[in-house]
Design a protein around this motif. Structure first.
Motif, short mmCIF file in Angstrom:
data_model
loop_
_atom_site.label_atom_id
_atom_site.label_comp_id
_atom_site.label_asym_id
_atom_site.label_seq_id
_atom_site.Cartn_x
_atom_site.Cartn_y
_atom_site.Cartn_z
N TRP A 229 -25.29 -30.08 21.01
CA TRP A 229 -26.63 -30.87 20.48
C TRP A 229 -27.01 -32.38 20.87
CZ3 TRP A 229 -24.08 -34.79 17.55
CH2 TRP A 229 -22.88 -35.10 17.37
N ARG B 67 -35.17 -36.10 17.83
CA ARG B 67 -35.98 -35.99 17.18
C ARG B 67 -36.71 -38.12 17.44
NH1 ARG B 67 -35.37 -36.75 10.95
NH2 ARG B 67 -36.19 -39.09 11.71
N ASN C 252 -33.44 -26.28 16.56
CA ASN C 252 -33.45 -27.09 15.78
C ASN C 252 -32.39 -25.92 15.16
OD1 ASN C 252 -33.12 -29.96 15.85
ND2 ASN C 252 -34.99 -29.38 15.60
N GLN D 71 -27.51 -33.46 12.49
CA GLN D 71 -28.55 -31.68 11.26
C GLN D 71 -29.40 -32.60 10.40
OE1 GLN D 71 -27.54 -29.18 13.54
NE2 GLN D 71 -26.71 -31.44 14.91
N GLN E 242 -32.29 -33.03 11.84
CA GLN E 242 -32.42 -32.69 12.68
C GLN E 242 -32.89 -33.73 13.64
OE1 GLN E 242 -36.61 -30.05 12.14
NE2 GLN E 242 -35.40 -28.81 10.49
N GLY F 205 -31.31 -31.79 17.82
CA GLY F 205 -31.40 -30.10 18.41
C GLY F 205 -31.54 -30.10 19.37
#
Length: 501
Positions: free
Chosen positions: A56, A61, A88, A212, A215, A218
């Protein structure tokens, strides 16, 4: 036009090179390997690509802080100048237990809270506190643009983040083992210490979980090497140069000033600045022969714990595994012991069913990472008996497949490729001290220690990357490159430019 020589084409080196080149410096990067990325890499075996790094990525974003970096570096833009697809996940990870119970670390904090209340009904105060903290920390926005705004703007930004930072600081200072022991639920205690080593900071887990929830962290489809290639492409298009297969043997010093680098071939290249984005231990004790090691740095390299190295098993499976969770910890009956005597009660399994670029349609790449601090075994074996080393790797890979077959019935017969990387492999391609994949481990002590980006007593020489920020990570490496370019611009009277395209 001042010339900057950068050692290492990992994320820190590529970032520094990209920002310096666009700000009017002549930049040359020297990399021992034949491709960019350092540990941010992947490789092909047959029809399968095994990804070593990104699970990740913070800043995936917009308007979350680190996204500014990826935008300026073109890291999330492919060759066609199109945005890279971001995936995601519903679950951050999942832990299974010997009695058949499981704990799902849901990305959504509220749903994760429901799961914790189910599995830990006697820990409701801890559950509510954790979920509240995750939501609070998810609002944290990292400011990476040092040049933007005046002093009052920066103070305002700091104050707006103060509450979330204080919350994060509380997690930062708490060892995860100490935190796990507060829980009555044996499942939560076991899961926490399976995901993260007990001595590490709680923040090394909870910050990822918090991101997370919004989001903001991701996975970029295409994986780690493609991510590195995207940054490399921007650097080369701006006029920078990378010399692959060019191992640096020495930083040349005259009158306590870095003046050049010497390659393993004997060639010397002069420059105005020398930047090491390579392994920290090698930089200080080999390239500089231990002549510029301050008492602080000596203590750091003598006492700070490291991230482990890994035995990494890549498995190419002729089977559609889209119904499986993408990240799962599975228990091993009787535990599993590596040839280097490292034991594991669980296996960390990644099922790359979320990235269609890593395997042909209908097939799937599966990877297993086994952490180990016994890199000496693997390096000694590879140096002393290469045939035995290869046999041990093969046997280790086959044993892992046997264990996975017990959990994922029918997998073994569908296996087409098994590839194994060891700490020797990591050291061979990256030079990382002890094969560590991110430098100094994120314990409460290391994370609260500020490490220098300059070399004490040596002018015009800088160190950036994993070994100058405990806890490491791709975002911090990229920030180091940007900050270095900003600082050199200020030193040389230039107006810093963040983005030119």
């Amino acid at each position: 036009m001042k010339k900057v020589l950068i050692i290492g084409a990992g994320i820190a080196g590529l970032s520094a090179g990209s920002y310096l080149q666009r700000n009017g410096y002549q930049v040359e990067i020297f990399e021992a390997h034949n491709q960019p990325g350092g540990v941010c890499t992947s490789w092909r075996r047959g029809n399968y690509t095994f990804d070593y790094c990104i699970h990740w990525l913070m800043g995936s974003r917009p308007d979350t802080g680190f996204d500014l970096l990826w935008d300026e570096l073109g890291a999330l833009e492919n060759e066609a100048k199109k945005p890279v697809e971001i995936r995601n996940f519903e679950e951050f990870t999942r832990t299974e237990f010997f009695d058949g119970e499981e704990l799902r670390f849901y990305a959504d904090a509220d749903r994760f809270g429901e799961e914790l209340r189910r599995i830990a009904p006697d820990d409701l105060d801890l559950v509510n506190s954790l979920i509240g903290d995750l939501k609070y920390m998810s609002r944290f926005k990292t400011s990476v643009a040092k040049e933007k705004g005046g002093i009052f703007s920066k103070i305002g930004s700091f104050l707006s983040n103060l509450g979330t930072f204080r919350c994060y600081l509380k997690h930062l200072r708490t060892p995860i083992g100490e935190y796990a022991n507060k829980w009555k639920s044996k499942y939560v205690r076991e899961a926490l210490c399976n995901v993260i080593p007990p001595s590490w900071s709680l923040g090394s887990l909870t910050m990822g979980l918090a991101m997370q929830h919004t989001q903001a962290a991701g996975y970029p489809v295409g994986g780690s090497l493609q991510f590195s290639r995207n940054i490399e492409r921007g650097f080369l298009e701006s006029g920078g140069r990378i010399f692959y297969g060019s191992r640096v043997d020495r930083i040349v010093v005259k009158n306590d000033r870095a003046s050049a680098i010497r390659l393993a071939s004997g060639e010397e290249i002069s420059g105005d600045y020398v930047v090491s984005a390579a392994d920290g231990h090698s930089t200080l004790f080999d390239l500089l022969e231990g002549r510029y090691v301050s008492p602080q740095l000596k203590k750091v390299y003598d006492t700070f714990p490291l991230f482990p190295s890994s035995v990494f098993i890549g498995i190419g499976v002729n089977k559609d595994l889209s119904d499986l969770p993408h990240a799962i910890m599975i228990p091993v009956t009787g535990s599993f012991t590596l040839p280097d005597d490292s034991s594991r009660s669980h296996l960390s399994v990644s099922v790359h069913n979320f990235d269609p670029t890593l395997a042909p349609s209908g097939k799937t790449t599966v990877t297993v990472i086994l952490h180990t601090w016994n890199d000496a075994y693997w390096r000694s074996l590879a140096a002393g008996n290469r045939k035995e080393y290869n046999e041990v790797k093969q046997q280790t890979g086959e044993r892992i497949v046997e264990i996975l077959e017990g959990r994922f019935s029918g997998l073994k017969e569908a296996v087409e490729v098994i590839d194994v990387s060891t700490p020797h492999t990591v050291h061979r391609y990256t030079g990382n001290w002890h094969g560590s994949f991110e430098g100094f481990a994120p314990t409460p002590t290391t994370l609260m220690t500020r490490l220098p980006k300059t070399v004490p007593g040596l002018a015009n020489c800088y160190m950036i990357g994993q070994w100058t920020t405990a806890g490491g990570g791709i975002p911090t490496a990229a920030v180091d490159g940007r900050n270095l370019a900003y600082d050199l611009c200020r030193k040389d009277g230039k107006t810093f430019i963040g983005k030119t395209f």
